[in-house]
Write a protein that holds these residues in place. Structure first.
Motif, mmCIF file in Angstrom:
data_model
loop_
_atom_site.group_PDB
_atom_site.id
_atom_site.type_symbol
_atom_site.label_atom_id
_atom_site.label_comp_id
_atom_site.label_asym_id
_atom_site.label_seq_id
_atom_site.Cartn_x
_atom_site.Cartn_y
_atom_site.Cartn_z
ATOM 1 N N ILE A 1 -115.600 -16.224 -49.838
ATOM 2 C CA ILE A 1 -116.490 -16.116 -48.692
ATOM 3 C C ILE A 1 -116.151 -14.864 -47.886
ATOM 4 C CG2 ILE A 1 -115.019 -17.550 -47.168
ATOM 5 C CD1 ILE A 1 -117.651 -18.703 -45.979
ATOM 6 N N GLY A 2 -117.185 -14.158 -47.464
ATOM 7 C CA GLY A 2 -117.006 -12.968 -46.628
ATOM 8 C C GLY A 2 -117.571 -13.225 -45.244
ATOM 9 N N LYS A 3 -117.210 -12.341 -44.326
ATOM 10 C CA LYS A 3 -117.642 -12.523 -42.941
ATOM 11 C C LYS A 3 -118.980 -11.829 -42.694
ATOM 12 C CE LYS A 3 -115.810 -12.024 -38.245
ATOM 13 N NZ LYS A 3 -114.632 -11.563 -37.480
ATOM 14 N N GLU A 4 -119.915 -12.576 -42.155
ATOM 15 C CA GLU A 4 -121.227 -12.029 -41.804
ATOM 16 C C GLU A 4 -121.251 -11.716 -40.312
ATOM 17 O OE1 GLU A 4 -123.643 -11.539 -44.080
ATOM 18 O OE2 GLU A 4 -122.402 -12.369 -45.686
ATOM 19 N N GLN A 5 -122.325 -11.059 -39.899
ATOM 20 C CA GLN A 5 -122.511 -10.795 -38.473
ATOM 21 C C GLN A 5 -123.353 -11.905 -37.850
ATOM 22 O OE1 GLN A 5 -124.046 -6.638 -39.046
ATOM 23 N NE2 GLN A 5 -122.543 -6.212 -37.423
ATOM 24 N N HIS A 6 -123.438 -11.891 -36.544
ATOM 25 C CA HIS A 6 -124.332 -12.822 -35.861
ATOM 26 C C HIS A 6 -125.772 -12.461 -36.214
ATOM 27 C CE1 HIS A 6 -121.022 -14.372 -33.451
ATOM 28 N NE2 HIS A 6 -120.652 -13.124 -33.231
ATOM 29 N N LEU A 7 -126.656 -13.433 -36.106
ATOM 30 C CA LEU A 7 -128.075 -13.191 -36.377
ATOM 31 C C LEU A 7 -128.878 -13.437 -35.094
ATOM 32 C CD1 LEU A 7 -128.391 -15.046 -39.811
ATOM 33 C CD2 LEU A 7 -128.482 -12.566 -39.447
ATOM 34 N N ALA A 8 -129.916 -12.656 -34.937
ATOM 35 C CA ALA A 8 -130.789 -12.857 -33.768
ATOM 36 C C ALA A 8 -131.463 -14.218 -33.890
ATOM 37 C CB ALA A 8 -131.826 -11.749 -33.705
ATOM 38 N N ARG A 9 -131.386 -14.992 -32.810
ATOM 39 C CA ARG A 9 -131.913 -16.360 -32.885
ATOM 40 C C ARG A 9 -133.371 -16.441 -32.446
ATOM 41 N NH1 ARG A 9 -127.391 -18.768 -29.145
ATOM 42 N NH2 ARG A 9 -128.131 -16.944 -27.988
ATOM 43 N N TYR A 10 -133.738 -15.523 -31.573
ATOM 44 C CA TYR A 10 -135.121 -15.487 -31.069
ATOM 45 C C TYR A 10 -135.412 -14.049 -30.651
ATOM 46 C CZ TYR A 10 -132.222 -15.940 -26.898
ATOM 47 O OH TYR A 10 -131.244 -15.751 -25.968
ATOM 48 N N PRO A 11 -136.652 -13.688 -30.487
ATOM 49 C CA PRO A 11 -136.961 -12.311 -30.095
ATOM 50 C C PRO A 11 -136.237 -11.959 -28.785
ATOM 51 C CG PRO A 11 -138.961 -13.469 -30.711
ATOM 52 C CD PRO A 11 -137.876 -14.498 -30.678
ATOM 53 N N GLY A 12 -135.542 -10.860 -28.803
ATOM 54 C CA GLY A 12 -134.838 -10.435 -27.591
ATOM 55 C C GLY A 12 -133.402 -10.910 -27.509
ATOM 56 N N LYS B 1 -118.165 -11.189 -53.726
ATOM 57 C CA LYS B 1 -118.118 -12.427 -52.940
ATOM 58 C C LYS B 1 -119.313 -13.298 -53.324
ATOM 59 C CE LYS B 1 -117.802 -9.685 -49.323
ATOM 60 N NZ LYS B 1 -117.632 -9.063 -47.996
ATOM 61 N N GLN B 2 -119.151 -14.583 -53.155
ATOM 62 C CA GLN B 2 -120.229 -15.493 -53.553
ATOM 63 C C GLN B 2 -121.009 -16.037 -52.364
ATOM 64 O OE1 GLN B 2 -117.074 -15.731 -55.305
ATOM 65 N NE2 GLN B 2 -118.154 -14.412 -56.751
ATOM 66 N N LEU B 3 -120.443 -15.960 -51.193
ATOM 67 C CA LEU B 3 -121.170 -16.414 -49.998
ATOM 68 C C LEU B 3 -120.601 -15.738 -48.756
ATOM 69 C CD1 LEU B 3 -120.164 -20.030 -48.911
ATOM 70 C CD2 LEU B 3 -118.836 -18.687 -50.534
ATOM 71 N N GLY B 4 -121.326 -15.898 -47.674
ATOM 72 C CA GLY B 4 -120.860 -15.342 -46.402
ATOM 73 C C GLY B 4 -120.898 -16.415 -45.336
ATOM 74 N N GLY B 5 -120.105 -16.223 -44.295
ATOM 75 C CA GLY B 5 -120.081 -17.194 -43.209
ATOM 76 C C GLY B 5 -120.224 -16.488 -41.879
ATOM 77 N N SER B 6 -120.839 -17.158 -40.929
ATOM 78 C CA SER B 6 -120.945 -16.598 -39.578
ATOM 79 C C SER B 6 -119.532 -16.406 -39.028
ATOM 80 C CB SER B 6 -121.725 -17.549 -38.678
ATOM 81 O OG SER B 6 -120.921 -18.673 -38.364
ATOM 82 N N PRO B 7 -119.377 -15.587 -38.000
ATOM 83 C CA PRO B 7 -118.033 -15.414 -37.422
ATOM 84 C C PRO B 7 -117.419 -16.745 -37.009
ATOM 85 C CG PRO B 7 -119.529 -13.739 -36.581
ATOM 86 C CD PRO B 7 -120.373 -14.693 -37.365
#
Lengths: 108, 294
Positions: B140-151, B252-258
């Motif tokens: 598993i690798g580390k992903e970044q945060h994702l935008a949850r809603y516009p803005g 890597k086979q998957l990523g995880g949120s911080p």
């Protein structure tokens, strides 16, 4: 801590006392103690296996499965000179390192 | 409001991180030097009874994942009743998870799913509704945060200063997650917040049958709950599939949120480690996202 065939030779009391000085919960302490226990176990296994022939390694590991501590130590004392000293040396070296880790943890 | 201060690690976090690494190194050294004979004994454990497995418990655990006795025997009686449940979980996992991080056989997946289900009380499986991923055990690798809603930005992303201090440095991905914003009918709910917080990215595009059923598979994978487990420390959480990836070339086979990575105590880069990831059958959406207390 689980009893092992080498439990009469080494003691980890000092580590348990040192862990008490940290701000850890009971559950966290148990996890850390498990890591100590398992790290020691593997370190001692490594020290013993490094002294044995291939065939004796098999015999030793099979005895380990039997969990007869007296037989294991009796077998090892026949195969390895000063086996108790060697187990103690390997364990003490690791215990010293673990103590250093605990001290560093407290400093930061 | 922005929180970008650095969170201080607890004594436990600092020491367990160091000792888990040390423990893995000790085990790897043991296996490097004596792997042949240990492997022979490992194979022999299949012939032994429960007490024998107990005798081997530390040889197998917690950071060495080699399989041994039939998991059925493990279930019939506690192997080491005096150990805390987390430790017991690690030991049982160690008997069924292979040392090498690789694709698991259906038999191995079945055994592991049985252990995971037993300890979490959830219905866990490698396949659900005839759909499965390419892997159930991988790095598993580390992903970044994702935008949850516009803005949504790093300034609005965290609920409290502690989370901001711990997780802001990961930054936000320039694009959206695989299924767009984390909203429900245009509204951003508490459940949506948890979906982003505990998201994983899996290689949906490598799932068997994906190319022939893109739409069906995409709907199936969208926010699908999975149990993700670090087999080296027993930490488990319920995550959801929030994105597709990583690319095959990453190794890597998957990523995880911080937040996922932090809880599982997994890191990216040279120190990366494996996790188990299995589907959770939760048709009524009753199982909450986040850490699982065993």
């Amino acid at each position: 801590m689980k009893k092992h065939f080498y439990s009469s030779i080494i003691t980890t009391d000092s580590l348990h006392i040192a862990l008490e000085s940290l701000e850890v919960s009971q559950e966290e302490k148990e996890h850390l103690e498990m890591l100590v226990d398992s790290s020691l176990y593997h370190t001692i296994l490594n020290a013993i296996l490094s002294e044995l022939s291939e065939s004796d390694k098999r015999l030793f590991l099979e005895q380990l499965l039997s969990e007869n501590d007296d037989e294991i130590l009796s077998f090892l004392s026949k195969k390895i000179d000063h086996i108790e000293d060697k187990i103690k040396t390997a364990a003490d070296s690791l215990i010293e390192e673990l103590h250093k880790d605990i001290e560093e943890t407290k400093k930061k | 409001m922005q929180w970008f201060g650095k969170k201080t690690k607890t004594h436990y976090e600092k020491l367990s991180e160091k000792w888990v690494k040390r423990h893995v190194a000790i085990q790897e050294n043991l296996w490097k030097k004596h792997g042949k004979v240990l492997q022979e004994i490992r194979d022999k454990t299949k012939q032994y009874a429960i007490s024998s497995l107990a005798g081997m418990l530390l040889l197998l655990s917690p950071a060495t994942q080699i399989k041994g006795a039939d998991i059925k025997t493990v279930k019939e009686a506690p192997v080491v009743p005096d150990l805390p449940k987390q430790s017991q979980f690690l030991i049982d996992l160690a008997t069924v998870v292979p040392q090498q991080v690789r694709e698991l056989s259906p038999q191995e997946e079945g055994q592991i799913a049985q252990v995971l289900s037993q300890y979490t009380g959830m219905k866990v499986s490698a396949e659900l509704g005839g759909i499965r991923l390419n892997r159930t055990y991988g790095f598993i690798g580390k992903e970044q945060h994702l935008a949850r809603y516009p803005g949504d930005t790093m300034a609005t992303h965290f609920d409290n200063p502690d989370d901001a201090a711990t997780f802001a440095e990961a930054g936000m991905a320039p694009g959206l997650g695989g299924w767009g914003y984390f909203t429900t009918n245009g509204q951003f709910t508490q459940e949506d917040a948890l979906r982003e917080k505990y998201y994983i990215a899996v290689q949906t595009f490598l799932a068997p049958g994906y190319a022939d059923n893109v739409r069906k598979y995409s709907e199936f994978f969208r926010w699908r709950k999975m149990l993700v487990v670090n087999p080296q420390n027993g930490k488990a959480l319920v995550a959801d599939i929030g994105d597709a990836g990583p690319a095959v070339w990453t190794g890597k086979q998957l990523g995880g949120s911080p937040e996922v990575m932090n809880y599982l105590q997994r890191v990216d880069g040279a120190q990366r480690g494996p996790v188990l990831y299995f589907f959770i059958d939760d048709p009524q959406n009753n199982i909450p996202l986040g850490p699982v207390q065993l």
